[in-house]
Design a protein around this motif. Structure first.
Motif, PDB file in Angstrom:
ATOM      1  N   SER A 225       0.809  -1.212   0.000  1.00  0.00           N
ATOM      2  CA  SER A 225       0.000   0.000   0.000  1.00  0.00           C
ATOM      3  C   SER A 225       0.846   1.267   0.000  1.00  0.00           C
ATOM      4  N   ALA A 226       1.984   1.242   0.650  1.00  0.00           N
ATOM      5  CA  ALA A 226       2.791   2.456   0.741  1.00  0.00           C
ATOM      6  C   ALA A 226       4.187   2.120   1.219  1.00  0.00           C
ATOM      7  N   SER A 227       5.124   3.056   0.962  1.00  0.00           N
ATOM      8  CA  SER A 227       6.494   2.893   1.449  1.00  0.00           C
ATOM      9  C   SER A 227       6.615   3.508   2.835  1.00  0.00           C
ATOM     10  N   GLU A 228       5.765   3.056   3.741  1.00  0.00           N
ATOM     11  CA  GLU A 228       5.664   3.706   5.045  1.00  0.00           C
ATOM     12  C   GLU A 228       6.906   3.505   5.901  1.00  0.00           C
ATOM     13  N   TRP A 229       7.680   2.480   5.626  1.00  0.00           N
ATOM     14  CA  TRP A 229       8.842   2.237   6.481  1.00  0.00           C
ATOM     15  C   TRP A 229       9.831   3.396   6.405  1.00  0.00           C
ATOM     16  N   THR A 230       9.896   4.104   5.276  1.00  0.00           N
ATOM     17  CA  THR A 230      10.780   5.271   5.178  1.00  0.00           C
ATOM     18  C   THR A 230      10.257   6.425   6.023  1.00  0.00           C
ATOM     19  N   TRP A 231       8.936   6.531   6.163  1.00  0.00           N
ATOM     20  CA  TRP A 231       8.357   7.595   6.980  1.00  0.00           C
ATOM     21  C   TRP A 231       8.762   7.423   8.440  1.00  0.00           C
TER      22      TRP A 231
END
Length: 500
Positions: A225-231
């Motif tokens: 769903s998203a590259s949330e780990w970078t956030w």
């Protein structure tokens, strides 16, 4: 028909009838003639009938004449021995090869938890903690520290750590599910609440721990769903920027381990950003899948990679851990994105070649652990992967063709001996170098062994992108540009992959 090889043993039916049995097989003649079921000649367990004095067990009296006293023993107590005690006794008596492991029980938790939460917390301590993507440190030691700070009071920050642990444990146990999503959202809400009354010197560690657990949750599932780990990594660095004045080089072993965890993910984030260059036609989809990449003009203040480790002394027992992380960071900083050697002047090319030569020497000079060390194989694999990548991405500017072949051969020899390979960076770099069927079979066999390890995360991207690279190498009439090939393969992923 023949006789049963049972000596003088009668069949069960004839024995019950107390008649002579001729012991023929498969059924004796007596049972056949009287049309009874022959119970066979096997050993039967039987118990004495009621009031059967002939078969009753009678305790024999001792040969020694012992006079028993009528006095009762005061303060008598029974020996309380658990299964763990018996296993320890077996080990000390040389009856078992391994001593039992003593697991610290989950201590009292100030948060109100039901049976489901307690079950997930215990599961994290025993099993799910192995999925923590660390480098150079035992995930079990890190998990113990995370468990401790999750039980430190009833503050929103400690609640965020606890619910992050529960969410990761749920994902590890059941896969991506609604329960894990609820814990993730609850942890984010707790972090937002804690930010309103944030005290850097008190709760900074809790924020970092919760953020890294949520980062690990996303990395473990390779979220589509998203590259949330970078956030999460950027959010942690922002917290650490405000927390620097309070640290003052007083990090203990546990907090140093936590900082190295952040440092490792930040370096791998930089490597991913180097090669993930997607082209999205749908602006909505692009905004969702886009990682959080901050440039120099951003108003947000993030701690630098140097500040993440400025308090850390090289570990005398494992000096290769900070050495590899630091050189991996320098590799991303020294080698520009898609170096164009043709456009450089002779002087620029000479300066660039000297920088690469020094970096190559420093990577080869990493203090390696002894072969008996548990981490020796992974350290050597990282060293080989960095040397291969440096040679390929600089277009063999150091003219080390024979050395490169030796690095590749050593890497595949090591892969064939490894049971599993959990870090993804060396898997990608070495996997793309497989040219022969033997090398590719060796890599795929190692990948299958890694899949069977419950503590390893999904290797879907590794398997798909490495095999796609093999296909492109086979289709091309000449060698492809290494930077273009790697960047194109990594960019086809909908979300930015993590190389941890």
């Amino acid at each position: 028909m023949g006789r049963a090889a049972t000596g003088k043993r009668s069949c069960g039916t004839c024995k019950d009838r107390k008649i002579l049995c001729d012991r023929t097989t498969p059924t004796c003649s007596q049972c056949t003639r009287t049309k009874r079921e022959c119970k066979g000649y096997g050993l039967r367990l039987s118990w004495p009938r009621e009031k059967d004095a002939r078969r009753a067990i009678v305790l024999q009296s001792s040969r020694h004449n012992i006079k028993h006293s009528d006095k009762r023993v005061k303060n008598a107590s029974m020996v309380h021995a658990t299964n763990w005690d018996i296993e320890m006794y077996m080990f000390l008596s040389a009856l078992a090869a391994r001593a039992p492991v003593l697991h610290e029980p989950v201590r009292w938790n100030p948060h109100q938890m039901g049976e489901v939460e307690w079950d997930l917390l215990n599961y994290f301590q025993l099993e799910a903690s192995r999925s923590l993507t660390t480098f150079g440190s035992d995930p079990k030691h890190l998990a113990k520290f995370l468990m401790q700070i999750s039980q430190n009071g009833k503050s929103p920050a400690s609640k965020a750590v606890l619910h992050s642990i529960l969410g990761l444990s749920s994902v590890y146990r059941y896969g991506w599910n609604a329960q894990a999503m609820e814990f993730k959202i609850s942890s984010l809400r707790a972090l937002a609440q804690a930010s309103e009354t944030f005290e850097e010197s008190v709760e900074g560690t809790h924020h970092v721990a919760a953020g890294m657990l949520l980062c690990s949750l996303e990395v473990h599932m390779a979220s589509c769903s998203a590259s949330e780990w970078t956030w999460y990594v950027n959010g942690i660095k922002e917290i650490l920027y405000s927390d620097i004045p309070h640290r003052k080089c007083t990090l203990d072993v546990e907090k140093t381990m936590l900082m190295n965890w952040v440092y490792y993910h930040d370096i791998m984030k930089v490597f991913s950003i180097r090669h993930w260059k997607p082209e999205r036609e749908d602006e909505v989809i692009a905004s969702i899948s886009q990682p959080q990449i901050l440039n120099e003009s951003s108003t947000r203040k993030l701690v630098s990679r140097e500040e993440l480790t400025y308090c850390d002394e090289p570990l005398s027992s494992a000096p290769w851990i900070p050495a590899i992380l630091k050189l991996m960071s320098e590799l991303c900083d020294t080698v520009p994105t898609k170096p164009c050697l043709q456009s450089m002047s002779a002087q620029e090319l000479d300066v660039y070649a000297n920088r690469i030569k020094i970096l190559d020497w420093r990577i080869r000079d990493i203090p390696m652990p002894s072969p008996t060390e548990k981490s020796s194989a992974s350290v050597y694999l990282y060293q080989l992967a960095m040397l291969i990548y440096l040679n390929r991405v600089t277009e063999n500017i150091l003219k080390q063709t024979s050395k490169l072949k030796g690095y590749i051969d050593n890497a595949f020899t090591l892969i064939s001996e490894l049971e599993t390979c959990k870090p993804h960076f060396p898997m990608y770099i070495i996997g793309w170098e497989a040219r022969t069927d033997e090398q590719r079979a060796t890599f795929l066999e190692m990948l299958e062994r890694t899949k069977k390890d419950p503590s390893s995360r999904s290797v879907f991207h590794v398997e798909a992108l490495v095999q796609a690279g093999w296909t492109q190498d086979d289709l091309a009439e000449e060698d492809l540009n290494y930077w273009d090939k790697v960047t194109t393969l990594v960019s086809v992923c909908f979300t930015m992959p993590s190389f941890v």
